[in-house]
Design a protein around this motif. Structure first.
Motif, PDB file in Angstrom:
ATOM      1  N   ARG A  10      30.337  58.376  -2.958  1.00 15.24           N
ATOM      2  CA  ARG A  10      30.768  57.678  -1.739  1.00 15.24           C
ATOM      3  C   ARG A  10      30.967  58.654  -0.585  1.00 15.24           C
ATOM      4  NH1 ARG A  10      34.965  53.118  -4.033  1.00 15.24           N
ATOM      5  NH2 ARG A  10      33.441  52.116  -5.415  1.00 15.24           N
ATOM      6  N   SER A  47      28.740  58.572   2.806  1.00 10.77           N
ATOM      7  CA  SER A  47      29.399  58.456   4.102  1.00 10.77           C
ATOM      8  C   SER A  47      29.029  59.615   5.019  1.00 10.77           C
ATOM      9  CB  SER A  47      30.919  58.385   3.905  1.00 10.77           C
ATOM     10  OG  SER A  47      31.567  58.216   5.143  1.00 10.77           O
ATOM     11  N   HIS A  95      42.222  58.419   7.874  1.00 16.43           N
ATOM     12  CA  HIS A  95      40.893  59.023   7.805  1.00 16.43           C
ATOM     13  C   HIS A  95      40.985  60.498   8.172  1.00 16.43           C
ATOM     14  CE1 HIS A  95      41.305  58.216  12.105  1.00 16.43           C
ATOM     15  NE2 HIS A  95      40.465  59.236  12.268  1.00 16.43           N
ATOM     16  N   ALA A 138      36.855  57.576   5.897  1.00 18.38           N
ATOM     17  CA  ALA A 138      37.950  56.606   5.889  1.00 18.38           C
ATOM     18  C   ALA A 138      38.443  56.428   4.459  1.00 18.38           C
ATOM     19  CB  ALA A 138      37.476  55.277   6.464  1.00 18.38           C
ATOM     20  N   ASP A 141      40.275  54.171   2.964  1.00 23.32           N
ATOM     21  CA  ASP A 141      40.096  52.837   2.373  1.00 23.32           C
ATOM     22  C   ASP A 141      38.652  52.584   1.956  1.00 23.32           C
ATOM     23  OD1 ASP A 141      42.789  52.490   2.850  1.00 23.32           O
ATOM     24  OD2 ASP A 141      42.516  51.138   4.554  1.00 23.32           O
ATOM     25  N   GLU A 142      37.706  53.063   2.735  1.00 25.64           N
ATOM     26  CA  GLU A 142      36.286  52.882   2.405  1.00 25.64           C
ATOM     27  C   GLU A 142      35.899  53.701   1.179  1.00 25.64           C
ATOM     28  OE1 GLU A 142      32.166  54.465   4.324  1.00 25.64           O
ATOM     29  OE2 GLU A 142      33.542  53.474   5.707  1.00 25.64           O
ATOM     30  N   ARG A 181      37.752  52.155  -2.051  1.00 34.86           N
ATOM     31  CA  ARG A 181      37.678  50.710  -2.334  1.00 34.86           C
ATOM     32  C   ARG A 181      37.194  50.461  -3.768  1.00 34.86           C
ATOM     33  NH1 ARG A 181      35.028  49.121   1.933  1.00 34.86           N
ATOM     34  NH2 ARG A 181      36.965  48.704   3.038  1.00 34.86           N
TER      35      ARG A 181
END
Length: 190
Positions: free
Chosen positions: A49, A53, A166, A176, A178-179, A182
């Motif tokens: 992730r 990103s 972030h 971020a 939360d991203e 998740r």
């Protein structure tokens, strides 16, 4: 848990030749060889992730690499990071064809077995790389990303982001929390 060398008293040349024939990865640290442990699904997801990103946000000329890229962080220290960003042409260590010396961003996903090393000796070695502008640590235990960025005076500035927060790299890529996190705690991990 501390790292235990699987071989000692090995020259750098012997290590490089030996490592290329291995099916698993190993780090070289001052004449000793250490096996790299496999990651949990949570560890792998977090690294992927972050890589995804960063790759979507970095400027042209920057490339994101997986944990298969070996970094030469000192004359006698060869390591692997979970995610590495190189901007511009990769500088290959003299005498090798696959050891990079100019990472711009290095990301480590922390685990119980590697956290002390990632925060200690490995981080100390990374700081000596003139090209390095960002060092990012991603927790597996809680939604938290830590970020060290190199200031103009060559000192390092620390920032920690938790849920809802972030961090932003020197090239403007934003991670971020939360991203990145998740659903990740539904995966097996530490």
């Amino acid at each position: 848990m501390s790292r235990v060398a699987i071989r000692s008293g090995i020259s750098l040349g012997e290590y490089l030749e030996w490592e290329r024939d291995q099916t698993e990865r190993h780090e070289y640290w001052e004449g000793e060889i250490f096996a790299m442990a496999g990651g949990t699904p949570r560890h792998a997801a977090l690294a992927a992730r972050v890589a995804r990103s960063l790759g979507a946000q970095l400027p042209a000329g920057c490339e994101v690499y997986s944990s298969d890229l070996q970094l030469g962080v000192a004359t006698d220290k060869y390591v692997y990071a979970d995610v590495t960003v190189v901007c511009g042409k990769p500088e290959v260590r003299t005498g090798t064809s696959d050891v990079i010396e100019n990472p711009k961003v290095v990301v480590e996903v922390l685990s119980t077995n590697t956290e002390q090393y990632d925060r200690g000796a490995k981080w100390d070695a990374y700081q000596d790389l003139a090209s390095l502008t960002d060092y990012v640590l991603v927790s597996q235990k809680s939604p938290q990303i830590e970020h060290f960025s190199r200031a103009k005076d060559d000192n390092w500035v620390y920032r920690r982001a938790e849920a809802g927060g972030h961090v932003t790299t020197s090239d403007g890529a934003t991670l971020a929390v939360d991203e990145i996190f998740r659903g990740v705690f539904e995966l097996p991990g530490e």
